[in-house]
Design an enzyme around this catalytic site. Structure first.
Site, PDB file in Angstrom:
ATOM      1  N   ASN A   1       1.635   2.645  11.204  1.00 23.06           N
ATOM      2  CA  ASN A   1       0.921   3.323  12.245  1.00 23.06           C
ATOM      3  C   ASN A   1       1.386   2.300  13.504  1.00 23.06           C
ATOM      4  OD1 ASN A   1      -0.699   1.421  10.319  1.00 23.06           O
ATOM      5  ND2 ASN A   1      -1.824   0.836  12.685  1.00 23.06           N
TER       6      ASN A   1
ATOM      7  N   TYR B   1      -9.402  -9.703   1.539  1.00 27.87           N
ATOM      8  CA  TYR B   1     -10.680  -8.808   1.901  1.00 27.87           C
ATOM      9  C   TYR B   1     -11.204  -8.257   0.761  1.00 27.87           C
ATOM     10  CZ  TYR B   1      -7.436  -4.889   1.881  1.00 27.87           C
ATOM     11  OH  TYR B   1      -6.406  -3.814   1.212  1.00 27.87           O
ATOM     12  N   GLU B   2     -10.622  -8.105  -0.414  1.00 30.63           N
ATOM     13  CA  GLU B   2     -11.191  -7.622  -1.614  1.00 30.63           C
ATOM     14  C   GLU B   2     -12.240  -8.654  -2.334  1.00 30.63           C
ATOM     15  OE1 GLU B   2      -8.445  -5.357  -4.511  1.00 30.63           O
ATOM     16  OE2 GLU B   2      -6.844  -6.555  -2.967  1.00 30.63           O
TER      17      GLU B   2
ATOM     18  N   MET C   1      -2.298  -7.343   6.104  1.00 32.96           N
ATOM     19  CA  MET C   1      -3.417  -7.982   5.626  1.00 32.96           C
ATOM     20  C   MET C   1      -2.877  -8.570   4.244  1.00 32.96           C
ATOM     21  SD  MET C   1      -6.340  -5.313   6.286  1.00 32.96           S
ATOM     22  CE  MET C   1      -6.520  -4.145   7.663  1.00 32.96           C
ATOM     23  N   SER C   2      -1.558  -9.058   4.130  1.00 32.79           N
ATOM     24  CA  SER C   2      -0.959  -9.571   2.961  1.00 32.79           C
ATOM     25  C   SER C   2       0.345 -10.312   3.250  1.00 32.79           C
ATOM     26  CB  SER C   2      -0.702  -8.332   2.010  1.00 32.79           C
ATOM     27  OG  SER C   2       0.511  -7.338   2.601  1.00 32.79           O
TER      28      SER C   2
ATOM     29  N   HIS D   1      -3.052   1.164  -4.786  1.00 35.45           N
ATOM     30  CA  HIS D   1      -2.537   0.019  -5.243  1.00 35.45           C
ATOM     31  C   HIS D   1      -2.773   0.418  -7.023  1.00 35.45           C
ATOM     32  CE1 HIS D   1      -1.596  -2.931  -2.124  1.00 35.45           C
ATOM     33  NE2 HIS D   1      -2.269  -2.078  -1.454  1.00 35.45           N
TER      34      HIS D   1
ATOM     35  N   HIS E   1      -6.750   4.127   6.963  1.00 38.85           N
ATOM     36  CA  HIS E   1      -5.958   3.798   5.743  1.00 38.85           C
ATOM     37  C   HIS E   1      -5.198   5.088   5.228  1.00 38.85           C
ATOM     38  CE1 HIS E   1      -4.627   1.551   2.369  1.00 38.85           C
ATOM     39  NE2 HIS E   1      -5.441   2.477   1.230  1.00 38.85           N
TER      40      HIS E   1
ATOM     41  N   ALA F   1       2.605  -2.427   4.008  1.00 41.67           N
ATOM     42  CA  ALA F   1       2.290  -1.390   5.010  1.00 41.67           C
ATOM     43  C   ALA F   1       1.701  -2.129   6.087  1.00 41.67           C
ATOM     44  CB  ALA F   1       1.573  -0.176   4.606  1.00 41.67           C
TER      45      ALA F   1
ATOM     46  N   SER G   1       0.731  -1.329   0.065  1.00 43.46           N
ATOM     47  CA  SER G   1       0.063  -0.081   0.051  1.00 43.46           C
ATOM     48  C   SER G   1       0.726   1.253   0.103  1.00 43.46           C
ATOM     49  CB  SER G   1      -0.824   0.017   1.349  1.00 43.46           C
ATOM     50  OG  SER G   1      -1.925  -0.889   1.188  1.00 43.46           O
TER      51      SER G   1
ATOM     52  N   HIS H   1      -5.505  -8.567  -2.234  1.00 44.94           N
ATOM     53  CA  HIS H   1      -6.116  -9.174  -0.754  1.00 44.94           C
ATOM     54  C   HIS H   1      -7.262 -10.103  -0.903  1.00 44.94           C
ATOM     55  CE1 HIS H   1      -3.775  -5.123  -0.865  1.00 44.94           C
ATOM     56  NE2 HIS H   1      -3.233  -5.220  -0.004  1.00 44.94           N
TER      57      HIS H   1
HETATM   58  O1  LIG Z   1      -0.190  -5.060   2.894  1.00 46.47           O
HETATM   59  P1  LIG Z   1      -0.472  -4.156   2.034  1.00 46.47           P
HETATM   60  O2  LIG Z   1      -0.903  -4.297   0.506  1.00 46.47           O
HETATM   61  O3  LIG Z   1       0.743  -3.123   2.037  1.00 46.47           O
HETATM   62  O4  LIG Z   1      -1.608  -3.070   2.543  1.00 46.47           O
HETATM   63  C1  LIG Z   1      -1.809  -2.825   3.862  1.00 46.47           C
HETATM   64  O5  LIG Z   1      -2.408  -1.468   4.000  1.00 46.47           O
HETATM   65  C2  LIG Z   1      -3.860  -1.696   4.027  1.00 46.47           C
HETATM   66  C3  LIG Z   1      -4.452  -1.271   5.312  1.00 46.47           C
HETATM   67  O6  LIG Z   1      -4.409   0.158   5.463  1.00 46.47           O
HETATM   68  C4  LIG Z   1      -4.087  -3.116   4.002  1.00 46.47           C
HETATM   69  O7  LIG Z   1      -4.391  -3.792   2.719  1.00 46.47           O
HETATM   70  C5  LIG Z   1      -2.866  -3.817   4.502  1.00 46.47           C
HETATM   71  O8  LIG Z   1      -2.700  -5.156   4.260  1.00 46.47           O
HETATM   72  N1  LIG Z   2      -3.947  -5.356  10.059  1.00 43.07           N
HETATM   73  C1  LIG Z   2      -3.358  -4.334   9.920  1.00 43.07           C
HETATM   74  N2  LIG Z   2      -3.120  -4.109   8.574  1.00 43.07           N
HETATM   75  C2  LIG Z   2      -2.352  -2.824   8.476  1.00 43.07           C
HETATM   76  N3  LIG Z   2      -1.549  -2.208   7.455  1.00 43.07           N
HETATM   77  C3  LIG Z   2      -1.468  -1.071   7.847  1.00 43.07           C
HETATM   78  N4  LIG Z   2      -1.592  -0.809   9.198  1.00 43.07           N
HETATM   79  C4  LIG Z   2      -2.205  -1.990   9.512  1.00 43.07           C
HETATM   80  C5  LIG Z   2      -2.637  -2.443  10.850  1.00 43.07           C
HETATM   81  O1  LIG Z   2      -2.377  -1.654  11.718  1.00 43.07           O
HETATM   82  N5  LIG Z   2      -3.365  -3.627  10.909  1.00 43.07           N
END
Ligand SMILES: O=P(O)(O)O[C@H]1O[C@H](CO)[C@@H](O)[C@H]1O
Ligand SMILES: Nc1nc2[nH]cnc2c(=O)[nH]1
Length: 295
Positions: free
Chosen positions: A249, A94-95, A225-226, A70, A263, A122, A39, A92
């Site tokens: 964060n 979740y999409e 989440m990836s 993305h 986000h 991220a 991200s 992802h």
């Molecule tokens: O893992 P990437 O794709 O960097 O994205 C991260 O950022 C998004 C949340 O802000 C979520 O998709 C999390 O997995």
């Molecule tokens: N699950 C999760 N994904 C993130 N991607 C960027 N920050 C976070 C977070 O705090 N939690």
């Protein structure tokens, strides 16, 4: 009302080959390194020279990106003498994609001749010694979806890709990890570059306080989440893996805190660190030994 589970998008070897053949027909570049941009980290593709850009919408069998930050294109090019392909935008679960769709590009890269996968993301910081803007070199992962049976290697094993029961205790290449740490120190950014364990969760919700505490107790230093699913598939087909998390964060683990993960903050932090991350990736690729199989 009865509901039917959606069919899994499990693909055949021929599907992956068709995509790889199509990509070969679009460019003469033959990448050995693939970089998945997390991200807000798509700027890494700007490092490449002699760029050839191919939108995902044109690529047979490729999913489409739906998340802000993305872009949704492959960028082929050269970086410090290494032939690379960058995924500007990943998929992802979740999409709404299943684990086979999320990891589809990794097998295509392997068929294209890629030997090394660089994954970036991220992530939320769980380790209390981390700060927003730190870079975590991933030394291991906790694949939460995989642990409960949602693993991209579930289903019949195709031995042409790899073995039925791949090992994950060596998922993140130790030599590349050491090179990344040394490069960071050489560039004077060692103070905010750490090593740690990345935990993949399903999202799209950010963690509740109890979840954040539980993940920390489990041994995770950062959560996102990836990544873990992509790494599992990469290791199955024998790619070397190097991973980076940008701590965008801190996960809230205190009931007195008024902070709320979002986000927008994630994307803002990636902007703040784009240059350092680009410099680090460039420095690593400049020194990364070419896989002996390529000589
Ligand atoms: O893992 P990437 O794709 O960097 O994205 C991260 O950022 C998004 C949340 O802000 C979520 O998709 C999390 O997995
Ligand atoms: N699950 C999760 N994904 C993130 N991607 C960027 N920050 C976070 C977070 O705090 N939690």
């Amino acid at each position: 009302m009865a509901t039917t589970a959606p069919a899994a998008h499990r693909c055949s070897y021929e599907d992956y080959e068709a995509t790889a053949d199509w990509l070969r027909s679009q460019t003469e570049q033959r990448p050995k390194v693939a970089i998945i941009c997390g991200s807000g980290l798509g700027g890494l593709a700007a490092l490449l020279d002699n760029r050839v850009v191919i939108p995902y919408k044109d690529i047979p069998n490729f999913p489409q990106t739906t998340v802000e930050g993305h872009q949704g294109q492959l960028v082929f090019g050269t970086l410090e003498g290494q032939q690379c392909v960058c995924m500007q935008g990943r998929f992802h679960t979740y999409e709404g994609y299943d684990v086979y769709q999320v990891t589809y590009p990794v097998r295509v890269f392997s068929l294209l001749g890629v030997r090394t996968l660089v994954v970036t993301n991220a992530a939320g910081g769980l380790n209390s010694s981390f700060s927003v803007g730190d870079i975590m070199l991933i030394k291991d992962h906790i694949n939460m979806p995989g642990l409960v049976g949602n693993n991209p290697l579930c289903g019949p094993n195709d031995d042409r890709f790899g073995v039925r029961f791949p090992c994950m205790s060596d998922a993140y290449d130790r030599d590349l990890l050491a090179l990344a740490q040394q490069t960071a120190e050489g560039q004077g950014i060692g103070a905010f570059v750490h090593q740690g364990v990345y935990c993949m969760v399903g999202g799209p919700t950010f963690e509740s306080i109890a979840e954040g505490r539980a993940l920390r107790t489990m041994g995770a230093d950062a959560v996102g989440m990836s990544t873990a699913l992509e790494v599992v598939v990469a290791r199955h087909c024998g790619l070397r893996v190097l991973g980076f998390s940008l701590i965008t964060n801190m996960v809230v683990t205190d009931y007195d805190s008024t902070l709320k993960a979002n986000h927008a903050e994630v994307l803002d932090t990636t902007l703040m660190r784009t240059q350092d991350l680009q410099g680090l990736v460039r420095g690593i690729l400049a020194q990364m030994p070419v896989d002996p199989e390529d000589l």
